[in-house]
Design a protein around this motif. Structure first.
Motif, PDB file in Angstrom:
ATOM      1  N   THR A 267      -5.698 -29.670  12.545  1.00  0.00           N
ATOM      2  CA  THR A 267      -5.520 -31.086  12.825  1.00  0.00           C
ATOM      3  C   THR A 267      -6.274 -31.932  11.785  1.00  0.00           C
ATOM      4  OG1 THR A 267      -5.990 -32.857  14.371  1.00  0.00           O
ATOM      5  CG2 THR A 267      -7.354 -30.908  14.563  1.00  0.00           C
ATOM      6  N   TYR A 270     -10.099 -32.949  11.559  1.00  0.00           N
ATOM      7  CA  TYR A 270     -11.170 -31.974  11.363  1.00  0.00           C
ATOM      8  C   TYR A 270     -10.982 -31.097  10.130  1.00  0.00           C
ATOM      9  CZ  TYR A 270     -12.168 -33.136  16.236  1.00  0.00           C
ATOM     10  OH  TYR A 270     -12.464 -33.781  17.393  1.00  0.00           O
ATOM     11  N   ALA A 363     -12.652 -37.345  10.749  1.00  0.00           N
ATOM     12  CA  ALA A 363     -13.676 -37.587  11.777  1.00  0.00           C
ATOM     13  C   ALA A 363     -15.022 -37.787  11.100  1.00  0.00           C
ATOM     14  CB  ALA A 363     -13.732 -36.388  12.720  1.00  0.00           C
ATOM     15  N   PRO A 366     -17.832 -35.932  14.820  1.00  0.00           N
ATOM     16  CA  PRO A 366     -17.131 -35.035  15.739  1.00  0.00           C
ATOM     17  C   PRO A 366     -18.094 -34.170  16.542  1.00  0.00           C
ATOM     18  CG  PRO A 366     -17.192 -34.093  13.566  1.00  0.00           C
ATOM     19  CD  PRO A 366     -17.941 -35.375  13.475  1.00  0.00           C
ATOM     20  N   PRO A 367     -17.750 -33.825  17.776  1.00  0.00           N
ATOM     21  CA  PRO A 367     -18.566 -32.874  18.535  1.00  0.00           C
ATOM     22  C   PRO A 367     -18.403 -31.479  17.924  1.00  0.00           C
ATOM     23  CG  PRO A 367     -16.927 -34.003  19.916  1.00  0.00           C
ATOM     24  CD  PRO A 367     -16.568 -34.282  18.507  1.00  0.00           C
ATOM     25  N   GLU A 369     -18.445 -28.504  19.175  1.00  0.00           N
ATOM     26  CA  GLU A 369     -17.560 -27.554  19.865  1.00  0.00           C
ATOM     27  C   GLU A 369     -16.111 -27.730  19.420  1.00  0.00           C
ATOM     28  OE1 GLU A 369     -20.141 -29.736  21.069  1.00  0.00           O
ATOM     29  OE2 GLU A 369     -18.603 -30.436  22.483  1.00  0.00           O
ATOM     30  N   ARG A 370     -15.712 -28.997  19.232  1.00  0.00           N
ATOM     31  CA  ARG A 370     -14.318 -29.251  18.886  1.00  0.00           C
ATOM     32  C   ARG A 370     -13.973 -28.633  17.531  1.00  0.00           C
ATOM     33  NH1 ARG A 370     -13.128 -34.840  20.742  1.00  0.00           N
ATOM     34  NH2 ARG A 370     -13.537 -34.718  22.982  1.00  0.00           N
ATOM     35  N   ILE A 371     -14.934 -28.678  16.630  1.00  0.00           N
ATOM     36  CA  ILE A 371     -14.680 -28.111  15.304  1.00  0.00           C
ATOM     37  C   ILE A 371     -14.477 -26.611  15.421  1.00  0.00           C
ATOM     38  CG2 ILE A 371     -15.613 -27.750  12.977  1.00  0.00           C
ATOM     39  CD1 ILE A 371     -14.976 -30.617  13.530  1.00  0.00           C
ATOM     40  N   ALA A 373     -13.501 -24.945  17.890  1.00  0.00           N
ATOM     41  CA  ALA A 373     -12.232 -24.655  18.560  1.00  0.00           C
ATOM     42  C   ALA A 373     -11.043 -24.889  17.626  1.00  0.00           C
ATOM     43  CB  ALA A 373     -12.108 -25.523  19.804  1.00  0.00           C
ATOM     44  N   ALA A 374     -11.191 -25.828  16.689  1.00  0.00           N
ATOM     45  CA  ALA A 374     -10.076 -26.167  15.791  1.00  0.00           C
ATOM     46  C   ALA A 374      -9.898 -25.141  14.675  1.00  0.00           C
ATOM     47  CB  ALA A 374     -10.303 -27.552  15.195  1.00  0.00           C
ATOM     48  N   GLU A 375     -10.944 -24.324  14.457  1.00  0.00           N
ATOM     49  CA  GLU A 375     -10.895 -23.387  13.324  1.00  0.00           C
ATOM     50  C   GLU A 375      -9.878 -22.269  13.554  1.00  0.00           C
ATOM     51  OE1 GLU A 375     -15.287 -23.675  11.247  1.00  0.00           O
ATOM     52  OE2 GLU A 375     -14.874 -22.010  12.612  1.00  0.00           O
TER      53      GLU A 375
END
Ligand code: ATP
Ligand code: MG
Length: 399
Positions: A267, A270, A363, A366-367, A369-371, A373-375
């Motif tokens: 996305t 990120y 971003a 960014p938090p 955790e979100r990064i 998860a996006a990997e």
């Protein structure tokens, strides 16, 4: 500017000299070896003598300027002076001062400064006596050349300096600045991420200035990067080599194309952060392979969206090794000025490969955790593979 016949370079190294005895000896040896390596690299003749808190490079008067410039490139050197070596007697020193005045004096205000090293009893004169006597000799010589010389002890335009040791004395007229810092090789090595832009070579240089050899690493971004970028990175690293030819700082190239292709699907918001975390993982794996103890980048707070303080936290969390950012607080003009001095400044207008990957609205807070998860799931594997496949760049664009 130097006295006629000057054949010795006096080398001063501030910080090295104040270490404990054992550490100082090790640092002095390293500085001596590094100076030797720079002279050899530039085909300059000279023998390097280690004395108390000084290095003396004895060379031929014909090459004195080049030798002085060469040693002022060695990390740890604070300043160096091309000097004439004479006997440590009042008569010999005054003769040298008079010669220097006849050869170089040009109407400026002047002062004579003298310093003695070694036991008090070594010379039958004091430093103030030497300065007075020397001053009068210079004055007379200048008058004989047709000048009306003025002494200015506070802020002279020209300084005739004398350093007197037990067995010899040195007369010199200038101090050329060195980089300061510590001799490279006195710290454990670091992997320096080098992109070939303006910033990263400066970061690598500053790291070496504090004594740590760098292993420069370029991440080839595949179709998002290109041969031009790699060549640029090779060229800038070649500039660094001049300062430390005995450090193996040839550019290592890691093939990151496959990973970057995966990251291109992340996305937008990120994407850049994931790409940077990917590079850090490659760097950490290379560091482990070569025994380096950290990673260096050319990042500076807020320079790009991936370099906000919040994003530096997110990218730094990708690896356990410390990430050193020598440019952290520097503004672009300061970095550019430094790059010009180093000789790595490249006003090429080629955009860095990452631009093509850069989203319009990245971003900035960014938090974490979100990064994560996006990997892409296999990013760690791709980073390990890229690190295992590094090659040493030899400057051949088709390689
Ligand atoms: P530079 O910072 O060298 O001028 P840049 O500002 O275009 O290039 P950024 O995108 O700001 O580069 O990247 C920040 C840092 O990340 C760089 O200073 C460098 O340490 C590292 N870096 C970026 N791209 C690469 C790459 N392709 N290979 C290795 N390191 C890179
Ligand atoms: Mg940058």
């Amino acid at each position: 500017m130097h006295p006629p016949g000057a054949g010795t370079v006096l080398v001063r190294y501030g910080e090295v000299g104040i270490k404990s005895d054992q550490l100082r000896t090790r640092m002095e040896k390293q500085l001596q070896a590094n100076s030797r390596a720079i002279l050899d690299d530039r085909d300059l003749p000279g023998s390097v003598e280690q004395a108390y808190t000084r290095l003396y490079v004895h060379t031929t008067p014909a090459r004195i300027d080049e030798v002085t410039d060469a040693v002022t490139d060695a990390f740890g050197v604070v300043s160096a002076s091309p000097a004439l070596r004479v006997d440590p007697t009042m008569a010999a020193i005054c003769d040298a001062l008079a010669d220097a005045a006849r050869d170089q004096y040009d109407g400026q205000t002047f002062a004579v400064r003298a310093q003695r090293a070694g036991p008090q009893s070594a010379h039958p004169f004091s430093s103030p006596e030497l300065e007075r006597e020397g001053g009068s000799v210079v004055h007379t010589a200048a008058q004989e050349e047709g000048y009306e010389p003025t002494v200015d002890l506070d802020d002279p335009e020209m300084t005739f300096s004398v350093e007197c040791r037990q067995d010899d004395a040195y007369v010199f007229l200038e101090r050329r600045d060195g980089p300061g810092g510590l001799p490279v090789g006195t710290q454990k090595p670091l992997v320096a991420l080098v992109s070939g832009g303006i910033d990263s070579p400066v970061a690598a240089w500053l790291t070496m200035k504090r004594g740590a050899p760098v292993i420069p690493l370029y991440v080839d971004l595949g179709e998002y990067g290109g041969v031009d970028h790699r060549m640029r990175a090779i060229d800038t690293v070649e500039r660094l080599r001049r300062f430390a030819p005995n450090v193996d700082c040839r550019l290592r190239v890691a093939p990151g194309g496959e990973g970057i292709e995966q990251i291109a699907g992340v996305t937008e918001m990120y994407r850049m952060l994931v790409a940077r975390r990917f590079m850090f993982r490659i760097a950490a794996a290379v560091a482990e392979d070569v025994g380096a103890v950290g990673v260096v980048t050319g990042e500076s707070i807020g320079q790009k969206s991936s370099q906000t303080t919040a994003n530096l936290r997110v990218t730094s969390a990708a690896i356990d090794l410390p990430i050193h950012r020598p440019l952290l607080s520097m503004d672009k003009p300061e970095i550019t000025e430094r790059a010009k001095k180093i000789g790595s400044y490249d006003d090429s207008t080629i955009d860095a490969g990452c631009q093509q990957l850069a989203p319009e609205a990245p971003a900035t807070q960014p938090p974490l955790e979100r990064i994560g998860a996006a990997e892409p799931d296999d990013l760690a594997r791709l980073a390990a593979e890229a690190a295992a496949a590094i090659t040493v760049a030899d400057g051949d664009p088709s390689a």
